[in-house]
Design a protein around this motif. Sequence first.
Motif, PDB file in Angstrom:
ATOM      1  N   ALA A 196     139.573  49.150  13.942  1.00 12.14           N
ATOM      2  CA  ALA A 196     139.481  48.417  15.200  1.00 12.14           C
ATOM      3  C   ALA A 196     138.435  48.973  16.145  1.00 12.14           C
ATOM      4  O   ALA A 196     138.494  48.726  17.345  1.00 12.14           O
ATOM      5  CB  ALA A 196     140.855  48.395  15.885  1.00 12.14           C
ATOM      6  N   ALA A 238     145.694  48.495  18.786  1.00 11.93           N
ATOM      7  CA  ALA A 238     145.852  48.438  17.331  1.00 11.93           C
ATOM      8  C   ALA A 238     146.766  49.520  16.781  1.00 11.93           C
ATOM      9  O   ALA A 238     146.704  49.829  15.599  1.00 11.93           O
ATOM     10  CB  ALA A 238     144.474  48.519  16.656  1.00 11.93           C
ATOM     11  N   THR A 239     147.612  50.105  17.635  1.00 14.15           N
ATOM     12  CA  THR A 239     148.628  51.047  17.135  1.00 14.15           C
ATOM     13  C   THR A 239     149.965  50.667  17.770  1.00 14.15           C
ATOM     14  O   THR A 239     150.040  49.771  18.622  1.00 14.15           O
ATOM     15  CB  THR A 239     148.330  52.527  17.500  1.00 14.15           C
ATOM     16  OG1 THR A 239     148.631  52.741  18.884  1.00 14.15           O
ATOM     17  CG2 THR A 239     146.872  52.888  17.221  1.00 14.15           C
ATOM     18  N   ILE A 240     150.995  51.404  17.394  1.00 11.40           N
ATOM     19  CA  ILE A 240     152.333  51.172  17.927  1.00 11.40           C
ATOM     20  C   ILE A 240     152.365  51.297  19.451  1.00 11.40           C
ATOM     21  O   ILE A 240     153.252  50.732  20.108  1.00 11.40           O
ATOM     22  CB  ILE A 240     153.303  52.183  17.272  1.00 11.40           C
ATOM     23  CG1 ILE A 240     154.763  51.864  17.544  1.00 11.40           C
ATOM     24  CG2 ILE A 240     153.004  53.613  17.721  1.00 11.40           C
ATOM     25  CD1 ILE A 240     155.293  50.790  16.654  1.00 11.40           C
ATOM     26  N   ARG A 251     150.688  49.776  21.478  1.00  7.80           N
ATOM     27  CA  ARG A 251     150.538  48.452  22.101  1.00  7.80           C
ATOM     28  C   ARG A 251     151.897  47.911  22.562  1.00  7.80           C
ATOM     29  O   ARG A 251     151.965  47.119  23.505  1.00  7.80           O
ATOM     30  CB  ARG A 251     149.869  47.465  21.142  1.00  7.80           C
ATOM     31  CG  ARG A 251     150.765  46.954  20.043  1.00  7.80           C
ATOM     32  CD  ARG A 251     150.020  46.156  18.979  1.00  7.80           C
ATOM     33  NE  ARG A 251     150.916  45.618  17.984  1.00  7.80           N
ATOM     34  CZ  ARG A 251     151.438  46.334  16.978  1.00  7.80           C
ATOM     35  NH1 ARG A 251     151.134  47.617  16.841  1.00  7.80           N
ATOM     36  NH2 ARG A 251     152.270  45.788  16.120  1.00  7.80           N
ATOM     37  N   GLU A 253     147.984  56.728  11.852  1.00  7.48           N
ATOM     38  CA  GLU A 253     147.738  55.488  12.586  1.00  7.48           C
ATOM     39  C   GLU A 253     146.442  55.562  13.397  1.00  7.48           C
ATOM     40  O   GLU A 253     145.757  54.553  13.554  1.00  7.48           O
ATOM     41  CB  GLU A 253     148.930  55.164  13.487  1.00  7.48           C
ATOM     42  CG  GLU A 253     148.881  53.718  13.948  1.00  7.48           C
ATOM     43  CD  GLU A 253     150.153  53.236  14.607  1.00  7.48           C
ATOM     44  OE1 GLU A 253     150.949  54.080  15.070  1.00  7.48           O
ATOM     45  OE2 GLU A 253     150.334  52.002  14.667  1.00  7.48           O
ATOM     46  N   ALA A 260     141.347  50.815  21.121  1.00  4.86           N
ATOM     47  CA  ALA A 260     141.924  50.790  19.774  1.00  4.86           C
ATOM     48  C   ALA A 260     143.347  51.328  19.776  1.00  4.86           C
ATOM     49  O   ALA A 260     144.232  50.786  19.107  1.00  4.86           O
ATOM     50  CB  ALA A 260     141.054  51.605  18.807  1.00  4.86           C
ATOM     51  N   LEU A 261     143.590  52.382  20.552  1.00  3.55           N
ATOM     52  CA  LEU A 261     144.929  52.968  20.574  1.00  3.55           C
ATOM     53  C   LEU A 261     145.927  52.051  21.266  1.00  3.55           C
ATOM     54  O   LEU A 261     147.073  51.922  20.839  1.00  3.55           O
ATOM     55  CB  LEU A 261     144.908  54.340  21.264  1.00  3.55           C
ATOM     56  CG  LEU A 261     144.160  55.446  20.506  1.00  3.55           C
ATOM     57  CD1 LEU A 261     144.127  56.728  21.327  1.00  3.55           C
ATOM     58  CD2 LEU A 261     144.799  55.707  19.139  1.00  3.55           C
TER      59      LEU A 261
END
Lengths: 316, 316
Positions: free
Chosen positions: B185, A185-187, A189, B177, A181-182
């Motif tokens: 997610a 689905a966060t910055i 990525r 976030e 998820a980190l």
Amino acid sequence: MSEALRWIAADWGTSRLRIWGMGAGRGADAALFARASDQGMARLAPGDYPAALTALLGDQAPGPGALLPVVVCGMAGAAGGWAEAGYGALPWDAGQGAGSGFVRPDAGGDRFAPVILPGLAQTDPPDVMRGEETQIAGFIAANPGFTGTLILPGTHSKWVTLDRGLVRGFRSFMTGEVFAALTGATILRLTMPSDAPPDDASDETFLGAVAAALDDPHLPLSDLFSLRAGALLGHDPAPQGRARLSGWLIGAEIAAARRAFDLGSPIALIGAGDLGARYRSALALAEIKAPLFDGEALVLDGLCAAYRNIFDGDPA
Amino acid sequence: MSEALRWIAADWGTSRLRIWGMGAGRGADAALFARASDQGMARLAPGDYPAALTALLGDQAPGPGALLPVVVCGMAGAAGGWAEAGYGALPWDAGQGAGSGFVRPDAGGDRFAPVILPGLAQTDPPDVMRGEETQIAGFIAANPGFTGTLILPGTHSKWVTLDRGLVRGFRSFMTGEVFAALTGATILRLTMPSDAPPDDASDETFLGAVAAALDDPHLPLSDLFSLRAGALLGHDPAPQGRARLSGWLIGAEIAAARRAFDLGSPIALIGAGDLGARYRSALALAEIKAPLFDGEALVLDGLCAAYRNIFDGDPA
């Protein structure tokens, strides 16, 4: 294949189906073939399961009316799966209990006689597993009466306390899913793309991050943004960022688990491949010695144990 | 609107654009109107910015050739934004430094004379901000020479050390976030849908979770799966799950930050609405007294400070 197909062992997960065609003999050595597909529980309605099995079996598929036994563990037994198989309660006898509480789906078709194995639930603190109990049964089949801790890394890692072959308690850590998820689905990525291959420094970065998280439990959440800022400012190329985050999260899991589990008794790690190797080296850093057992082999051993318990006592 | 429009103040974030039409006078009290749209930086190419401004201004938009000054803070100054404005270095004078290092975009059009404010970067440990520096400038405009800590909750919360009006250091926490990624997610999305409204027990659950995370830094990562299992086993309805996770993550942020920041000197919380109120009650539980300042008002104050510094010294 000249030897007759007697039954099917199936590990039916959320995103993956893995089956073994089983011949004469009651153990894993009776496997005639193994196959896998992406027809996991997440993409199937209850009525789709027999066809998914038939398709994966191909020319090994039984004909109409055959009612070939299929022993299924994993998410196919969750709500919305092939049939909801519920959860067994603790303490759970991982030897004699394998296969107990199975359900037969309504939508079995006329080629198969499926039995779906339940998961395990713990009331306090609330926790569940589904699929791992069958790996544990496989481990206990080879190590009857085991007392100690089993560690099963993965999307939802499990740490399991066994007492003379009884599961007494367990705890799940969302380590794998939090990493996904980190990084997805966060910055983060943007600075640690999943296709960035590990480089020569990645192992060292991983172990350094494990050590840092073992030392400081605040760090894995509090320092996340430094992975982004470090990349923005040119400090941290992508593979190191992924290795660092992985090390932080696995280190945090081990740091929390070693307070909760009695690690003075024997410990075994049930995993495979790169993830198993990373857990092993991370555990070693925490001075936890854990021999690594192959999780895929153990799931088949556990399905065989369930088959023996179910069909020796009361043949279908 | 009879009073003449002199310039535009713009807080141009990733997903949102907020503008104020400014008349005579050099402070926030000169705002003639305020408007907002969803034309954030994430959906605009550099050449789209003048049209997005014109559209939002509507009948207040200047004609061709007007070259109306626009002072812009936020992600419009990031790489891929209207124009990359880079980062100022520490220590940063949040009074005299407001507006320093601005850039003028090539794609300004002929209606606007935009200036884009840079963010702030810290080298060690690596960290960046973009937009918050303007809220800090707004705070310092009203509290010149402030020494203490500013806390700016949000998607990436910032804790900032000021020394006589100079930003000496700061740290970002990905709290907001991480909450969004975990609830959106991961498997937790199934048990804590975003449309589940808070209920009567949510505040108490939130504060209990803050206290638990302040007490045990391992907990927010190690106990995540209990939120899913608790719901599966019928323990924890969705609003409590969301409140509990929010409390754990905000508690973890405060627990990590209070070790890193000198909280003996004055502290101020810059936020708004429900999130500001939750941080305030969570900080109170950690015995951190922090008066709450309105972040939206401070961003306009900071843009006014930048405008004064830029156009008093060297009018465009």
